[in-house]
Write a protein that holds these residues in place. Sequence first.
Motif, short mmCIF file in Angstrom:
data_model
loop_
_atom_site.label_atom_id
_atom_site.label_comp_id
_atom_site.label_asym_id
_atom_site.label_seq_id
_atom_site.Cartn_x
_atom_site.Cartn_y
_atom_site.Cartn_z
N ILE A 142 0.89 -1.17 0.00
CA ILE A 142 0.00 0.00 0.00
C ILE A 142 0.92 1.21 0.00
O ILE A 142 1.74 1.37 0.90
CB ILE A 142 -0.91 0.04 1.23
N ARG A 143 0.81 2.04 -1.03
CA ARG A 143 1.66 3.22 -1.15
C ARG A 143 0.79 4.46 -1.17
O ARG A 143 -0.27 4.48 -1.80
CB ARG A 143 2.50 3.17 -2.43
N ALA A 144 1.23 5.51 -0.49
CA ALA A 144 0.46 6.75 -0.47
C ALA A 144 1.40 7.94 -0.38
O ALA A 144 2.53 7.83 0.10
CB ALA A 144 -0.52 6.76 0.71
N ALA A 145 0.93 9.08 -0.87
CA ALA A 145 1.73 10.30 -0.85
C ALA A 145 0.81 11.51 -0.77
O ALA A 145 -0.40 11.41 -1.01
CB ALA A 145 2.62 10.39 -2.09
N VAL A 146 1.39 12.64 -0.45
CA VAL A 146 0.63 13.89 -0.35
C VAL A 146 0.32 14.43 -1.74
O VAL A 146 1.21 14.56 -2.58
CB VAL A 146 1.42 14.95 0.44
N PHE A 147 -0.95 14.71 -1.99
CA PHE A 147 -1.36 15.41 -3.21
C PHE A 147 -1.31 16.92 -2.96
O PHE A 147 -0.85 17.69 -3.78
CB PHE A 147 -2.77 14.97 -3.61
N LYS A 148 -1.81 17.32 -1.78
CA LYS A 148 -1.63 18.70 -1.33
C LYS A 148 -1.83 18.75 0.19
O LYS A 148 -2.49 17.90 0.77
CB LYS A 148 -2.61 19.65 -2.01
N GLY A 149 -1.19 19.71 0.82
CA GLY A 149 -1.36 19.89 2.26
C GLY A 149 -0.27 19.25 3.08
O GLY A 149 0.86 19.05 2.64
N SER A 150 -0.63 18.89 4.31
CA SER A 150 0.32 18.41 5.31
C SER A 150 0.46 16.88 5.29
O SER A 150 -0.49 16.16 4.98
CB SER A 150 -0.14 18.85 6.71
N LEU A 151 1.63 16.41 5.66
CA LEU A 151 1.92 14.98 5.73
C LEU A 151 1.46 14.34 7.04
O LEU A 151 1.43 13.12 7.17
CB LEU A 151 3.44 14.80 5.57
N VAL A 152 1.03 15.15 8.01
CA VAL A 152 0.85 14.69 9.39
C VAL A 152 -0.07 13.48 9.50
O VAL A 152 0.29 12.45 10.10
CB VAL A 152 0.33 15.84 10.28
#
Length: 299
Positions: A142-152
């Motif tokens: 399962i991979r995910a990343a920020v599209f916009k905004g904060s990583l928190v």
Amino acid sequence: MRIGIIGAGSIGLLFSWYLSEKHEVTLYTRTVHQADLINRKGVTLVKETEEVRKLPAKPMDEWVGGDDLTIITVKQYQLQEVLFQIEDKLDEAGSLLFLQNGMGHLKLIEKLQSSSIYVGSIEHGAVRESAARVRHNGAGAIRAAVFKGSLVRLEELANNAPEDFSIQVETDYYEILVRKLVVNAVINPLTAVFQVQNGILLANPFYRKIAMSLLEETLCVLETADKEKHYRDVVNVCEKTASNYSSMYADLSQGRRTEIDAILGFLIEEAEKRGVHCPYICNYYHMIKGKEFQGEVVT
């Protein structure tokens, strides 16, 4: 963390079962009947054995945006309707994670008013056996990343994921989606047209040749440099899920609409923009659309 999951298909059920181990999860369903069933019986995961986990479920129209993170797991073609339902309830403090195949959803989510938006891809094999029962056919990334905004919130989710359901946080959301798109573009339409399990695409030398030609054409349309990496991705998924049937095969066999527009349809649009000839992509796109038309598909 309070997590809402919108969509109770195979991926929604899978995520709700695993994440409810460490988080406060609410599952939002399309029908009142499914929500009632889950509230009474819980969600059953079928793997080597069966295990039930109790968690609350509500109809989708009761989502009010108060969760720390909302994960949207509906199919790509259902997403626009869902966004229309929830857009006026988006909480500026909430974060959204989108888990759709293809890349067409990027233009739908870029204008959403949410503090943080994430996108991701899933390589787990899962089949919904009933409204409250999901079979976990094979583990994957399962991979995910920020599209916009904060990583928190995404980091919080990854740091508190179950050991056997880990989530990898990556830096480039576009690369994540391209990798998954390439795999889906090759495996899904071919297995659905040939009506075979994933592993047969490698085992049958004639199907393998077609798969490699479709892969080459897909990479040409996307102007992707690292062809060897994408070749390995396709081979690895076919090998790891050799005995599984793809989601597109399952959708067609059960009279459901497929995500072909979000996968090969997206590639055709990109090819037209870039002036790239893509006969394999067009051929298998129209084969799947023809099967949908012939099979009186329901959404």
